[in-house]
Design an enzyme around this catalytic site. Structure first.
Site, PDB file in Angstrom:
ATOM      1  N   PRO A  32       0.954  -1.485   0.331  1.00 55.16           N
ATOM      2  CA  PRO A  32      -0.262   0.196   0.152  1.00 55.16           C
ATOM      3  C   PRO A  32       0.626   1.439   0.086  1.00 55.16           C
ATOM      4  O   PRO A  32       0.895   2.518   1.312  1.00 55.16           O
ATOM      5  CB  PRO A  32      -0.706   0.050   1.414  1.00 55.16           C
ATOM      6  CG  PRO A  32       0.125  -0.787   2.485  1.00 55.16           C
ATOM      7  CD  PRO A  32       1.224  -1.594   1.702  1.00 55.16           C
ATOM      8  N   GLY A  33       2.066   1.228  -0.816  1.00 50.97           N
ATOM      9  CA  GLY A  33       2.549   2.450  -1.252  1.00 50.97           C
ATOM     10  C   GLY A  33       2.109   3.640  -2.271  1.00 50.97           C
ATOM     11  O   GLY A  33      -0.064   3.597  -1.849  1.00 50.97           O
ATOM     12  N   ALA A  34       2.501   4.658  -3.047  1.00 56.88           N
ATOM     13  CA  ALA A  34       1.390   5.159  -3.964  1.00 56.88           C
ATOM     14  C   ALA A  34       0.626   4.569  -5.018  1.00 56.88           C
ATOM     15  O   ALA A  34      -0.429   5.154  -5.059  1.00 56.88           O
ATOM     16  CB  ALA A  34       2.678   6.366  -4.693  1.00 56.88           C
ATOM     17  N   THR A  56       4.441  -2.446   7.073  1.00 59.86           N
ATOM     18  CA  THR A  56       4.200  -2.285   7.589  1.00 59.86           C
ATOM     19  C   THR A  56       2.728  -1.717   8.730  1.00 59.86           C
ATOM     20  O   THR A  56       1.621  -1.479   7.995  1.00 59.86           O
ATOM     21  CB  THR A  56       4.272  -0.537   7.897  1.00 59.86           C
ATOM     22  OG1 THR A  56       6.391  -0.173   7.734  1.00 59.86           O
ATOM     23  CG2 THR A  56       4.491   0.740   8.719  1.00 59.86           C
ATOM     24  N   TRP A 105       3.296 -13.333   0.585  1.00 58.30           N
ATOM     25  CA  TRP A 105       1.865 -12.924   0.056  1.00 58.30           C
ATOM     26  C   TRP A 105       1.166 -13.490  -1.033  1.00 58.30           C
ATOM     27  O   TRP A 105      -0.094 -13.886  -0.614  1.00 58.30           O
ATOM     28  CB  TRP A 105       1.847 -11.341   0.230  1.00 58.30           C
ATOM     29  CG  TRP A 105       2.587 -10.849   1.661  1.00 58.30           C
ATOM     30  CD1 TRP A 105       3.426 -10.066   1.636  1.00 58.30           C
ATOM     31  CD2 TRP A 105       0.725 -10.091   3.052  1.00 58.30           C
ATOM     32  NE1 TRP A 105       2.936  -9.342   3.615  1.00 58.30           N
ATOM     33  CE2 TRP A 105       2.285  -9.616   3.669  1.00 58.30           C
ATOM     34  CE3 TRP A 105       0.019 -11.492   3.286  1.00 58.30           C
ATOM     35  CZ2 TRP A 105       1.896  -9.637   4.734  1.00 58.30           C
ATOM     36  CZ3 TRP A 105       0.169 -11.396   4.236  1.00 58.30           C
ATOM     37  CH2 TRP A 105       0.366  -9.714   5.464  1.00 58.30           C
ATOM     38  N   ALA A 147       1.881   9.728  -8.681  1.00 53.93           N
ATOM     39  CA  ALA A 147       1.390   9.437  -6.725  1.00 53.93           C
ATOM     40  C   ALA A 147       2.342   9.692  -6.574  1.00 53.93           C
ATOM     41  O   ALA A 147       3.622   8.802  -6.733  1.00 53.93           O
ATOM     42  CB  ALA A 147       0.458   8.225  -6.913  1.00 53.93           C
ATOM     43  N   LYS A 198       6.455   2.999 -22.633  1.00 53.27           N
ATOM     44  CA  LYS A 198       6.769   3.831 -20.654  1.00 53.27           C
ATOM     45  C   LYS A 198       7.928   3.395 -19.866  1.00 53.27           C
ATOM     46  O   LYS A 198       8.311   3.966 -19.141  1.00 53.27           O
ATOM     47  CB  LYS A 198       5.473   2.761 -19.799  1.00 53.27           C
ATOM     48  CG  LYS A 198       5.271   3.446 -18.462  1.00 53.27           C
ATOM     49  CD  LYS A 198       5.466   4.868 -18.166  1.00 53.27           C
ATOM     50  CE  LYS A 198       5.272   5.453 -16.372  1.00 53.27           C
ATOM     51  NZ  LYS A 198       3.914   4.574 -15.690  1.00 53.27           N
ATOM     52  N   ASN A 202      10.257   5.548 -18.184  1.00 50.93           N
ATOM     53  CA  ASN A 202      10.784   5.430 -16.775  1.00 50.93           C
ATOM     54  C   ASN A 202      12.121   5.647 -17.002  1.00 50.93           C
ATOM     55  O   ASN A 202      13.493   5.946 -16.130  1.00 50.93           O
ATOM     56  CB  ASN A 202      10.539   3.744 -16.336  1.00 50.93           C
ATOM     57  CG  ASN A 202       8.796   3.902 -16.177  1.00 50.93           C
ATOM     58  OD1 ASN A 202       8.652   5.010 -15.317  1.00 50.93           O
ATOM     59  ND2 ASN A 202       8.319   3.081 -15.432  1.00 50.93           N
TER      60      ASN A 202
END
Length: 316
Positions: A32-34, A56, A105, A147, A198, A202
């Site tokens: 659950p980062g940006a 975290t 996970w 984001a 893309k 980057n």
């Protein structure tokens, strides 16, 4: 296998899969980062709150945008051995440097038929994630939204959110889950070209790391020229990999950087500032590696890649 081709298991039983997941699929967001927070917020706003997992413990996520903010209720689970139930759709939003750490996970959340959508940079996503999700459809993606993680733990979404996926049947599961949300989904018949375009963008952003500056640095004529030369050599590699990209792409990418707000950052720059490992191989090293495999000279990559690698890994 080329990096953006897909094994047959990615589209197995498309009709059964689409029907089984069309009615409120169980969705998990890992990382659950940006990017993960943006997608989680989009789902929550639409009444499809996902389960959240990461490194975290947190009791909620917050996405800020021009119209206000969205608070996504937690908790964020941190132990794959406790409370991680299999999901129909896993949105894997960890960075390429964290795939191995996220493997537990995937083992806990995946079952045969689970769709794993990889929301990260690069053109080698299926090869990196596939071995950790046997029997699952692993979909790469191209993420098109600015984001940024903020010091207070929230995420600032500075523009529209959009994902591009390959046009294979399993992608319908992701598109249906995000239908009607602030994160749009488009399917590309020629995903290889989209992904490499893309990737070139980057790669050019790596110059922000080496200069220690945000997007405004491309306003310098010398950096713009360097970026153009770097992108032109990358374009040769992209074409050798099967991408159908015009000669105008390098100029379009540089012009895009020059049009951005001068203070707009990039995730690899944020990682450098924070002293975290960099996605240098995924974003830049791949051009050097693939260029060598095709016998294409990439002199700028020969300089840029070692500098990024040293900045990430040292020593010193």
């Amino acid at each position: 296998m080329a990096p953006t081709e897909f094994p047959h298991h990615a589209s197995d039983r498309p009709a059964d899969l689409s029907e089984r997941l069309s009615d409120r699929p169980a969705v998990a967001v890992v990382g659950p980062g940006a990017i993960g927070t943006t997608v989680a917020a989009a789902l929550h706003e639409a009444g499809r709150t996902p389960r959240l997992y990461g490194r975290t413990a947190r009791d909620h996520l917050q996405l800020r945008h021009d119209g206000g903010s969205v608070v996504v209720p937690g908790p964020v689970g941190i132990d794959p051995a406790r409370g991680a139930e299999p999901a129909d759709l896993v949105l894997l939003a960890v960075k390429a440097t964290q795939v191995e750490a996220a493997a537990p996970w995937l083992a806990a959340l995946c079952r045969p038929g689970t769709v794993v959508c990889v929301l990260q940079n690069g053109v080698e996503q299926e090869a990196a994630v596939g071995p950790h999700a046997p029997g699952c459809a692993v979909l790469p993606s191209v993420v098109w939204f600015p984001a940024e993680a903020r010091p207070d733990g929230s995420v600032w979404l500075r523009g529209p959110a959009r994902l591009t996926l390959p046009d294979v049947p399993a992608a319908a599961v992701v598109r249906e889950a995000l239908r009607g949300t602030r994160c749009s989904v488009e399917l590309a018949a020629d995903f290889t070209s989209v992904a490499w375009r893309k990737l070139l963008q980057n790669a050019a952003a790596g110059l922000m790391v080496l200069s220690g500056r945000r997007a405004g640095v491309f306003g310098r004529a010398d950096i713009a020229r360097l970026a153009l030369d770097y992108l032109r050599e990358g374009l040769q590699v992209a074409r050798a990999e099967g991408a159908d990209l015009s000669d105008e792409v390098p100029r379009e990418i540089v012009d895009g950087f020059r049009s951005y707000p001068a203070d707009l950052g990039t995730s690899i720059l944020a990682d450098r500032v924070a002293g975290r490992p960099l996605e240098w191989d995924t974003r830049n090293g791949v051009i050097l590696r693939r260029g060598r495999a095709h016998g294409i000279a990439t002199p700028i990559s020969e300089v840029v890649v070692p500098l990024l690698a040293a900045g990430s890994e040292g020593p010193g």
